[in-house]
Structures are given as C-alpha cells and as structure tokens.
Design a protein around this motif. Structure first.
Motif, PDB file in Angstrom:
ATOM      1  N   ILE A 164      39.531  46.145  43.365  1.00 21.98           N
ATOM      2  CA  ILE A 164      38.419  47.028  43.750  1.00 21.98           C
ATOM      3  C   ILE A 164      37.181  46.499  43.043  1.00 21.98           C
ATOM      4  CG2 ILE A 164      37.590  49.387  43.949  1.00 21.98           C
ATOM      5  CD1 ILE A 164      40.324  50.433  43.387  1.00 21.98           C
ATOM      6  N   GLY A 165      36.265  45.931  43.826  1.00 19.44           N
ATOM      7  CA  GLY A 165      35.065  45.299  43.275  1.00 19.44           C
ATOM      8  C   GLY A 165      34.957  43.880  43.793  1.00 19.44           C
ATOM      9  N   ARG A 166      33.718  43.437  44.013  1.00 23.12           N
ATOM     10  CA  ARG A 166      33.524  42.088  44.589  1.00 23.12           C
ATOM     11  C   ARG A 166      32.363  41.351  43.914  1.00 23.12           C
ATOM     12  NH1 ARG A 166      30.809  43.657  50.466  1.00 23.12           N
ATOM     13  NH2 ARG A 166      29.762  45.535  49.741  1.00 23.12           N
ATOM     14  N   SER A 167      32.174  41.614  42.616  1.00 23.77           N
ATOM     15  CA  SER A 167      31.093  40.915  41.900  1.00 23.77           C
ATOM     16  C   SER A 167      31.442  39.443  41.746  1.00 23.77           C
ATOM     17  CB  SER A 167      30.884  41.538  40.512  1.00 23.77           C
ATOM     18  OG  SER A 167      31.957  41.184  39.654  1.00 23.77           O
ATOM     19  N   ASN A 168      30.397  38.632  41.536  1.00 22.71           N
ATOM     20  CA  ASN A 168      30.614  37.198  41.302  1.00 22.71           C
ATOM     21  C   ASN A 168      31.222  36.929  39.931  1.00 22.71           C
ATOM     22  OD1 ASN A 168      29.498  36.592  43.796  1.00 22.71           O
ATOM     23  ND2 ASN A 168      27.446  36.353  42.977  1.00 22.71           N
ATOM     24  N   ILE A 169      31.102  37.906  39.015  1.00 21.04           N
ATOM     25  CA  ILE A 169      31.554  37.709  37.638  1.00 21.04           C
ATOM     26  C   ILE A 169      33.033  38.068  37.471  1.00 21.04           C
ATOM     27  CG2 ILE A 169      31.242  38.585  35.265  1.00 21.04           C
ATOM     28  CD1 ILE A 169      28.237  38.839  35.934  1.00 21.04           C
ATOM     29  N   VAL A 170      33.486  39.127  38.167  1.00 24.39           N
ATOM     30  CA  VAL A 170      34.885  39.566  38.007  1.00 24.39           C
ATOM     31  C   VAL A 170      35.625  39.641  39.344  1.00 24.39           C
ATOM     32  CG1 VAL A 170      36.439  41.361  37.150  1.00 24.39           C
ATOM     33  CG2 VAL A 170      34.321  40.891  35.925  1.00 24.39           C
ATOM     34  N   GLY A 171      35.165  40.491  40.243  1.00 26.00           N
ATOM     35  CA  GLY A 171      35.934  40.802  41.455  1.00 26.00           C
ATOM     36  C   GLY A 171      36.344  39.589  42.270  1.00 26.00           C
ATOM     37  N   LYS A 172      35.353  38.816  42.715  1.00 28.63           N
ATOM     38  CA  LYS A 172      35.672  37.650  43.564  1.00 28.63           C
ATOM     39  C   LYS A 172      36.533  36.614  42.835  1.00 28.63           C
ATOM     40  CE  LYS A 172      31.543  37.971  46.457  1.00 28.63           C
ATOM     41  NZ  LYS A 172      30.196  37.395  46.676  1.00 28.63           N
ATOM     42  N   PRO A 173      36.123  36.182  41.612  1.00 27.48           N
ATOM     43  CA  PRO A 173      36.928  35.138  40.968  1.00 27.48           C
ATOM     44  C   PRO A 173      38.327  35.579  40.551  1.00 27.48           C
ATOM     45  CG  PRO A 173      35.062  35.745  39.559  1.00 27.48           C
ATOM     46  CD  PRO A 173      34.856  36.409  40.881  1.00 27.48           C
ATOM     47  N   VAL A 174      38.520  36.842  40.153  1.00 31.40           N
ATOM     48  CA  VAL A 174      39.875  37.241  39.744  1.00 31.40           C
ATOM     49  C   VAL A 174      40.819  37.206  40.941  1.00 31.40           C
ATOM     50  CG1 VAL A 174      39.791  39.799  39.981  1.00 31.40           C
ATOM     51  CG2 VAL A 174      41.169  38.751  38.202  1.00 31.40           C
TER      52      VAL A 174
END
Length: 281
Positions: A164-174
């Motif tokens: 849940i989340g799609r930030s470039n810092i956490v969501g997308k890369p994880v």
C-alpha cells in the motif's frame, strides 16, 4: 495468538557490529569510508534524521561530513556543492536530506549525484539497474525490509505481496525488490477500488502511506506478515500506518513502530557507503 515481532533495532545492532570489523579492515588497508550529508534549511525532522545518521557513522568508524545550507539556498548553489563532493576522493557516499525547500528541484538534485556515490539508491541509473537485477545501490528502506524478511527466514518466493503506497522512495522499489525475489506483487494506492479485498489476500503486507493506524485487523489475512513503514504522531506518541494493537492478534509477524523498519534504513545506508568504499579501494 500474538504475532512475532520483527525487531529492526536488534537486527540493525547485529549488522553494525559486523560492519565495524569491515570498516576497520578497510581503514587499515588505507581506505576510510566517507559519507557526506547535505542539510538544507531548518526542518526539525530532517535535523533529527541527520543527527542519527552521523551518530551511526561514528559508531562504526565511517568518516561523516555534514554540510548545512540555509533555507534560501539556490538550486545552483546546491548543485555546485554536489559537484564538489562528486570530485572529492575522500567521499564515497553523498546524501541530500529530503524534503528540500520549494525553490530546489528534487529530481535535479538526485540526478546530479554521481551514480557511484548515490548511497540512497535514488539515481535513475541505479533504479534502472535495480529493475534489471544488476549490482547497484538499493534504496535503503526497501533494502532493509528485504533483509528483515530474510533474517526472520520468511519465505518470499511465490508469496503474494501487497504494497500500500507507490512512492519512489519506498512503495515502488520495495515491490520491485520482492519481485526480484520471485514474489507476486500487487500495488495499491489512493485510487485502488475495494482495497480491503486486495489486502486480505496478502501473505506479506507492506504499508507505506503516512496515515496513522490506517490498516486494521479486518484488512489483514490471518497469519500474514505485516511490515509497517509509517511514522506518524498521534496524541504525542509515535505510531505507524498499521493499528498495531489490533493487527498483532491476526498477523504471524509484525514490525513495531518505532524500532522496526527505521533502524534498518540507516543500517543499509551504512552498508551502501561501505560497499562504495570497497569499490574505490
């Protein structure tokens, strides 16, 4: 049944002990790992993070350099400072603390840091390498999450991961890192319909949306692994994006806030800096 705690603080301490030895060996062979942190403005949270990063460097023998710039610093001035650090042979990693004042483009700053010194793992070249599973610096929070799962011997391959989340810092890369580990990954965000129907399918649920206690017991499948990346303040106390007291009775494993993912983020930053120094030596 109460979930097993995934204790990031303990794992971080264990990893840092072994890092000390690696750093000592590098220093003895003539290479002292160096990390430069640039802080623009007076953001209180940023100042706290930066202090924590500096203290962590000192503890394991990494040379750290803090560059403080005023709130009204121009983008050009900041980019000039980054150029200087790119050319400095004593610096292996450059980190510009986010968020930045509005007159400075985050993207311009991230792209100016030399990819071989981008220990945050945010440069487009390093993100591209991560996508194709090439050796590179991985974004620190997602990297820390994968390390926690592996340390706890939680199976990733074949598992359904919901992020849940799609930030470039956490969501997308994880999501990408877990896809690289052969998980099946679903991304959810503010436009996702029937969110609960999806989260209840997750074998591993990763929550990174910045809303206090957003995920409740009813959103979680019995026996799921729950990773809470959130850091919020409610009634003066720190809490995550997951309602810990509710969800701990449903999950098999859960990260606390604080003491879960946070300590691992800084630890993987140190890991990336050491790797950069090894590449230089």
């Amino acid at each position: 049944m109460s979930a097993l705690l995934l204790n990031g603080k303990e794992l971080a301490a264990k990893k840092r002990e072994s890092m000390k030895v690696v750093v000592q060996n590098l220093v003895e062979s003539g290479t002292t790992p160096g990390l430069a942190v640039i802080l623009v403005g007076e953001n209180q949270a940023s100042q706290t993070y930066v202090r924590s990063k500096q203290k962590s460097c000192e503890q394991i023998g990494i040379h750290s350099e803090l560059i403080k710039l005023p709130e009204d610093t121009t983008e050009e001035s900041l980019l000039t400072e980054i150029d200087r650090l790119n050319d400095d042979p004593a610096i292996d990693g450059i980190l510009v603390q986010l968020p930045l004042p509005q007159q400075i483009s985050e993207r311009a700053v991230i792209e100016r840091i030399a990819p071989q010194k981008d220990v945050d793992g945010f440069h487009p070249i390093n993100i591209g390498k991560m996508m194709t599973k090439d050796k590179t610096f991985l974004p620190c929070t997602p990297y820390g999450i994968v390390e926690m799962l592996k340390e706890a011997e939680i199976d990733i391959s074949g598992q359904h991961v919901v992020v849940i989340g799609r930030s470039n810092i956490v969501g997308k890369p994880v999501g990408q890192l877990l896809l690289n580990e052969n998980a099946t990954v679903t991304y959810c965000h503010s436009h996702t319909k029937n969110l609960r129907d999806i989260t209840k399918q997750a074998d591993i649920l990763i929550v990174a949306i910045g809303q206090a206690k957003f995920v409740k017991a009813a959103d979680v499948k019995e026996g799921a692994v729950v990773i809470d990346v959130g850091m919020n303040r409610e009634d003066g106390k720190l809490c995550g994006d997951v309602d810990f007291e509710e969800v701990k009775n449903i999950a098999s494993h859960i990260t606390p806030v604080p003491g879960g993912v946070g300590p691992m983020t800084i630890t993987m930053l140190l890991e990336n800096t050491i790797q950069s120094a090894k590449d230089r030596s």
